[in-house]
Design a protein around this motif. Structure first.
Motif, PDB file in Angstrom:
ATOM      1  N   TYR A  24      12.520  51.503 -16.959  1.00 53.79           N
ATOM      2  CA  TYR A  24      13.728  51.802 -16.107  1.00 53.79           C
ATOM      3  C   TYR A  24      15.059  52.555 -16.618  1.00 53.79           C
ATOM      4  O   TYR A  24      15.567  53.313 -15.700  1.00 53.79           O
ATOM      5  CB  TYR A  24      14.089  50.289 -15.961  1.00 53.79           C
ATOM      6  CG  TYR A  24      15.061  50.087 -14.809  1.00 53.79           C
ATOM      7  CD1 TYR A  24      14.891  49.957 -13.441  1.00 53.79           C
ATOM      8  CD2 TYR A  24      16.452  50.207 -15.098  1.00 53.79           C
ATOM      9  CE1 TYR A  24      15.796  49.747 -12.609  1.00 53.79           C
ATOM     10  CE2 TYR A  24      17.501  49.919 -14.391  1.00 53.79           C
ATOM     11  CZ  TYR A  24      17.245  49.868 -12.932  1.00 53.79           C
ATOM     12  OH  TYR A  24      18.304  49.708 -12.110  1.00 53.79           O
ATOM     13  N   HIS A  25      15.175  52.547 -17.659  1.00 58.39           N
ATOM     14  CA  HIS A  25      16.459  53.149 -18.104  1.00 58.39           C
ATOM     15  C   HIS A  25      16.170  54.600 -18.424  1.00 58.39           C
ATOM     16  O   HIS A  25      17.157  55.331 -18.093  1.00 58.39           O
ATOM     17  CB  HIS A  25      17.068  52.504 -19.287  1.00 58.39           C
ATOM     18  CG  HIS A  25      17.625  51.025 -18.699  1.00 58.39           C
ATOM     19  ND1 HIS A  25      17.116  49.904 -19.277  1.00 58.39           N
ATOM     20  CD2 HIS A  25      18.876  50.875 -18.264  1.00 58.39           C
ATOM     21  CE1 HIS A  25      17.830  48.701 -18.645  1.00 58.39           C
ATOM     22  NE2 HIS A  25      18.967  49.425 -18.037  1.00 58.39           N
ATOM     23  N   LEU A  26      15.090  55.000 -18.765  1.00 61.54           N
ATOM     24  CA  LEU A  26      14.550  56.313 -18.733  1.00 61.54           C
ATOM     25  C   LEU A  26      14.626  56.985 -17.138  1.00 61.54           C
ATOM     26  O   LEU A  26      15.350  57.915 -17.275  1.00 61.54           O
ATOM     27  CB  LEU A  26      13.449  56.569 -19.470  1.00 61.54           C
ATOM     28  CG  LEU A  26      13.282  56.311 -20.938  1.00 61.54           C
ATOM     29  CD1 LEU A  26      11.824  56.169 -21.207  1.00 61.54           C
ATOM     30  CD2 LEU A  26      13.941  57.330 -21.770  1.00 61.54           C
ATOM     31  N   GLU A  27      14.234  56.266 -16.305  1.00 59.79           N
ATOM     32  CA  GLU A  27      14.301  56.823 -14.910  1.00 59.79           C
ATOM     33  C   GLU A  27      15.718  56.854 -14.625  1.00 59.79           C
ATOM     34  O   GLU A  27      16.095  57.716 -13.605  1.00 59.79           O
ATOM     35  CB  GLU A  27      13.605  55.723 -14.103  1.00 59.79           C
ATOM     36  CG  GLU A  27      13.681  56.075 -12.730  1.00 59.79           C
ATOM     37  CD  GLU A  27      12.631  57.526 -12.479  1.00 59.79           C
ATOM     38  OE1 GLU A  27      12.858  58.036 -11.325  1.00 59.79           O
ATOM     39  OE2 GLU A  27      12.006  57.908 -13.441  1.00 59.79           O
ATOM     40  N   ALA A  28      16.629  55.915 -15.085  1.00 53.55           N
ATOM     41  CA  ALA A  28      17.976  55.746 -14.486  1.00 53.55           C
ATOM     42  C   ALA A  28      18.888  56.849 -15.165  1.00 53.55           C
ATOM     43  O   ALA A  28      19.932  57.140 -14.991  1.00 53.55           O
ATOM     44  CB  ALA A  28      18.499  54.374 -14.916  1.00 53.55           C
ATOM     45  N   GLY A  29      18.285  57.532 -16.394  1.00 57.11           N
ATOM     46  CA  GLY A  29      18.845  58.808 -16.714  1.00 57.11           C
ATOM     47  C   GLY A  29      19.219  58.575 -18.461  1.00 57.11           C
ATOM     48  O   GLY A  29      20.101  59.725 -18.630  1.00 57.11           O
ATOM     49  N   ALA A  30      18.868  57.739 -18.993  1.00 57.31           N
ATOM     50  CA  ALA A  30      19.316  57.500 -20.353  1.00 57.31           C
ATOM     51  C   ALA A  30      18.617  58.424 -21.211  1.00 57.31           C
ATOM     52  O   ALA A  30      17.447  58.954 -20.966  1.00 57.31           O
ATOM     53  CB  ALA A  30      18.640  56.394 -21.017  1.00 57.31           C
ATOM     54  N   HIS A  31      19.836  59.154 -22.082  1.00 63.00           N
ATOM     55  CA  HIS A  31      18.937  60.286 -22.947  1.00 63.00           C
ATOM     56  C   HIS A  31      18.485  59.718 -24.021  1.00 63.00           C
ATOM     57  O   HIS A  31      17.629  60.308 -24.647  1.00 63.00           O
ATOM     58  CB  HIS A  31      20.235  61.120 -23.245  1.00 63.00           C
ATOM     59  CG  HIS A  31      19.845  62.331 -24.185  1.00 63.00           C
ATOM     60  ND1 HIS A  31      19.074  63.426 -23.827  1.00 63.00           N
ATOM     61  CD2 HIS A  31      20.231  62.628 -25.568  1.00 63.00           C
ATOM     62  CE1 HIS A  31      19.060  64.545 -24.716  1.00 63.00           C
ATOM     63  NE2 HIS A  31      19.552  63.693 -25.809  1.00 63.00           N
ATOM     64  N   ARG A  32      18.700  58.529 -24.606  1.00 61.36           N
ATOM     65  CA  ARG A  32      18.202  58.159 -25.932  1.00 61.36           C
ATOM     66  C   ARG A  32      18.115  56.499 -25.580  1.00 61.36           C
ATOM     67  O   ARG A  32      19.009  55.834 -25.153  1.00 61.36           O
ATOM     68  CB  ARG A  32      18.922  58.456 -27.040  1.00 61.36           C
ATOM     69  CG  ARG A  32      18.513  57.790 -28.441  1.00 61.36           C
ATOM     70  CD  ARG A  32      17.377  58.774 -28.798  1.00 61.36           C
ATOM     71  NE  ARG A  32      17.679  60.185 -28.873  1.00 61.36           N
ATOM     72  CZ  ARG A  32      16.860  61.323 -28.316  1.00 61.36           C
ATOM     73  NH1 ARG A  32      15.688  60.995 -27.763  1.00 61.36           N
ATOM     74  NH2 ARG A  32      17.267  62.376 -28.827  1.00 61.36           N
ATOM     75  N   LEU A  33      16.982  56.078 -26.109  1.00 63.00           N
ATOM     76  CA  LEU A  33      16.808  54.424 -26.286  1.00 63.00           C
ATOM     77  C   LEU A  33      16.566  54.224 -27.638  1.00 63.00           C
ATOM     78  O   LEU A  33      15.566  54.518 -28.443  1.00 63.00           O
ATOM     79  CB  LEU A  33      15.718  53.899 -25.311  1.00 63.00           C
ATOM     80  CG  LEU A  33      15.832  54.254 -23.842  1.00 63.00           C
ATOM     81  CD1 LEU A  33      14.473  53.577 -23.222  1.00 63.00           C
ATOM     82  CD2 LEU A  33      17.135  53.820 -23.295  1.00 63.00           C
ATOM     83  N   PHE A  34      17.326  53.358 -28.316  1.00 64.84           N
ATOM     84  CA  PHE A  34      17.216  52.919 -29.824  1.00 64.84           C
ATOM     85  C   PHE A  34      16.728  51.457 -29.633  1.00 64.84           C
ATOM     86  O   PHE A  34      17.567  50.307 -28.920  1.00 64.84           O
ATOM     87  CB  PHE A  34      18.690  52.615 -30.328  1.00 64.84           C
ATOM     88  CG  PHE A  34      19.076  54.025 -30.451  1.00 64.84           C
ATOM     89  CD1 PHE A  34      18.791  55.089 -31.878  1.00 64.84           C
ATOM     90  CD2 PHE A  34      20.097  54.505 -29.849  1.00 64.84           C
ATOM     91  CE1 PHE A  34      19.291  56.142 -31.972  1.00 64.84           C
ATOM     92  CE2 PHE A  34      20.758  55.848 -30.011  1.00 64.84           C
ATOM     93  CZ  PHE A  34      20.283  56.822 -31.073  1.00 64.84           C
ATOM     94  N   ILE A  35      15.369  51.137 -29.722  1.00 65.79           N
ATOM     95  CA  ILE A  35      14.837  49.965 -29.493  1.00 65.79           C
ATOM     96  C   ILE A  35      14.363  49.284 -30.997  1.00 65.79           C
ATOM     97  O   ILE A  35      13.710  49.882 -31.553  1.00 65.79           O
ATOM     98  CB  ILE A  35      13.373  49.935 -28.830  1.00 65.79           C
ATOM     99  CG1 ILE A  35      13.553  50.640 -27.364  1.00 65.79           C
ATOM    100  CG2 ILE A  35      12.734  48.587 -28.597  1.00 65.79           C
ATOM    101  CD1 ILE A  35      14.552  50.001 -26.439  1.00 65.79           C
ATOM    102  N   TYR A  36      14.819  48.160 -31.387  1.00 65.20           N
ATOM    103  CA  TYR A  36      14.777  47.558 -32.587  1.00 65.20           C
ATOM    104  C   TYR A  36      13.737  46.298 -32.110  1.00 65.20           C
ATOM    105  O   TYR A  36      14.189  45.398 -31.516  1.00 65.20           O
ATOM    106  CB  TYR A  36      16.004  46.850 -33.104  1.00 65.20           C
ATOM    107  CG  TYR A  36      16.975  48.079 -33.465  1.00 65.20           C
ATOM    108  CD1 TYR A  36      17.087  48.345 -34.930  1.00 65.20           C
ATOM    109  CD2 TYR A  36      17.498  48.952 -32.799  1.00 65.20           C
ATOM    110  CE1 TYR A  36      17.817  49.394 -35.469  1.00 65.20           C
ATOM    111  CE2 TYR A  36      18.431  49.857 -33.293  1.00 65.20           C
ATOM    112  CZ  TYR A  36      18.554  50.175 -34.723  1.00 65.20           C
ATOM    113  OH  TYR A  36      19.295  51.149 -35.212  1.00 65.20           O
ATOM    114  N   LEU A  37      12.755  46.304 -32.622  1.00 66.11           N
ATOM    115  CA  LEU A  37      11.688  45.260 -32.394  1.00 66.11           C
ATOM    116  C   LEU A  37      12.040  44.092 -33.419  1.00 66.11           C
ATOM    117  O   LEU A  37      11.890  44.282 -34.636  1.00 66.11           O
ATOM    118  CB  LEU A  37      10.211  45.776 -32.610  1.00 66.11           C
ATOM    119  CG  LEU A  37       9.897  46.875 -31.553  1.00 66.11           C
ATOM    120  CD1 LEU A  37       8.389  47.384 -31.914  1.00 66.11           C
ATOM    121  CD2 LEU A  37       9.759  46.409 -30.332  1.00 66.11           C
ATOM    122  N   ASP A  38      12.383  42.887 -32.943  1.00 70.50           N
ATOM    123  CA  ASP A  38      12.780  41.784 -33.960  1.00 70.50           C
ATOM    124  C   ASP A  38      11.578  41.117 -34.276  1.00 70.50           C
ATOM    125  O   ASP A  38      11.646  40.190 -35.262  1.00 70.50           O
ATOM    126  CB  ASP A  38      13.356  40.852 -32.869  1.00 70.50           C
ATOM    127  CG  ASP A  38      14.460  39.938 -33.864  1.00 70.50           C
ATOM    128  OD1 ASP A  38      14.830  40.483 -34.757  1.00 70.50           O
ATOM    129  OD2 ASP A  38      14.666  38.668 -33.329  1.00 70.50           O
TER     130      ASP A  38
END
Length: 312
Positions: A24-38
């Motif tokens: 969703y946020h890539l489609e919204a235009g995010a250039h970078r996603l930092f995902i921390y898997l808990d």
């Protein structure tokens, strides 16, 4: 040139939910996603690692050993540490927002356009929440700004339970902030950013950028999270009441304890039906006060676009 923006999130959720959030946020235009898997999630980790705009970190013993020596007990502390860690890695974006897996930035124009309008001297910008109604995921209740009319409106929309829910919301009203990158001594917490021990002031309100919060997607979903929220989450005992104690205010924790003791699951269901459920009556009450927002997040469509090999 439009500002680049990114998101950091610490997540413990099913793989498809994680990837829907990311897509969703890539489609919204995010250039970078930092995902921390808990928690370990090999399927989500592999899919994210294969996307060029995603940076994924497994929060294992080695991760926490490197950061502070051992894993923090509270998930809020883990979120803060990871968000601050990501801020130090976010050199290729101009703004970084710290949000959760059940939150989605919604706007009629690109997110970058909102950020481009923020004056150069302003260091943080805030998106206020709207809460999803429990139904097909296309109806939301809008944020009511603080002021003398808020309590009156909430009690009109929720005649039975309005006095116990601040601003008509079960979850936070603070929203989440975008933080300009490249500053020293920054700590990003859940709803605010700090320089040293001082909270950064002068936050710009992004009035047309909303944070859609899927806090209670259905009765089953709400019940599944209810005990955790009472003990450790957004209904925990140390949070304040919706109105002052001198006016009879109760915290959500206290209110739910009384409701359960007196009416059990029947009482909880009545609360859910009035405050959360997507019903014609609920929509009409919200619409009467211009608080009904309609939006189709198209999560399945965006998932197929950005993670086409995902098979579930």
């Amino acid at each position: 040139m439009s500002p680049r923006w990114g998101i950091v999130a610490t997540i413990k959720a099913p793989a498809e939910e994680i990837l829907r959030f990311a897509a969703y946020h890539l489609e919204a235009g995010a250039h970078r996603l930092f995902i921390y898997l808990d928690a370990p999630n090999p399927a989500a980790q592999t899919a994210l690692e294969n996307h060029p705009k995603c940076r994924v970190t497994l929060c294992d013993t080695a991760h926490w050993q490197a950061l502070i020596g051992k894993p923090p007990v509270k998930h809020q502390s883990r979120q803060t540490l990871n968000a601050t860690h990501a801020y130090g890695r976010a050199g290729d974006v101009d703004w970084l927002a710290h949000i959760d897996v059940d939150e989605f930035l919604v706007s009629d124009r690109p997110v970058a356009d909102h950020l481009a309008d923020v004056p150069a001297q302003v260091e943080t910008a805030r998106a206020r929440p709207m809460e999803m109604l429990g139904g097909d995921g296309t109806a939301f209740k809008r944020f009511i700004p603080n002021g003398p009319a808020r309590e009156r409106i909430v009690n009109a929309v929720y005649p039975t339970f309005g006095e116990y829910i601040k601003g008509g919301f079960l979850s936070h009203l603070a929203g989440k902030v975008f933080v300009r990158t490249g500053m020293d001594g920054i700590t990003i917490r859940i709803h605010n950013a700090f320089r040293g021990s001082d909270m950064i002031e002068g936050t710009q309100e992004l009035s047309e950028l909303r944070l859609a919060h899927a806090h209670a997607k259905s009765w089953k979903d709400w019940q599944a999270a209810y005990r955790f929220r009472l003990e450790k989450g957004s209904y925990r005992a140390e949070l304040g009441p919706a109105k002052p104690r001198v006016r009879g205010g109760l915290t959500l924790n206290e209110f739910f304890a009384i409701l359960e003791a007196e009416e059990g699951e029947t009482g909880l269901r009545a609360f859910y039906d009035e405050v959360c459920a997507d019903t014609p009556d609920h929509r009409a009450r919200l619409a009467a006060h211009d608080l009904l927002h309609r939006a189709d997040l198209r999560l399945s469509t965006h998932l197929a676009t950005h993670f086409p090999d995902w098979a579930g």
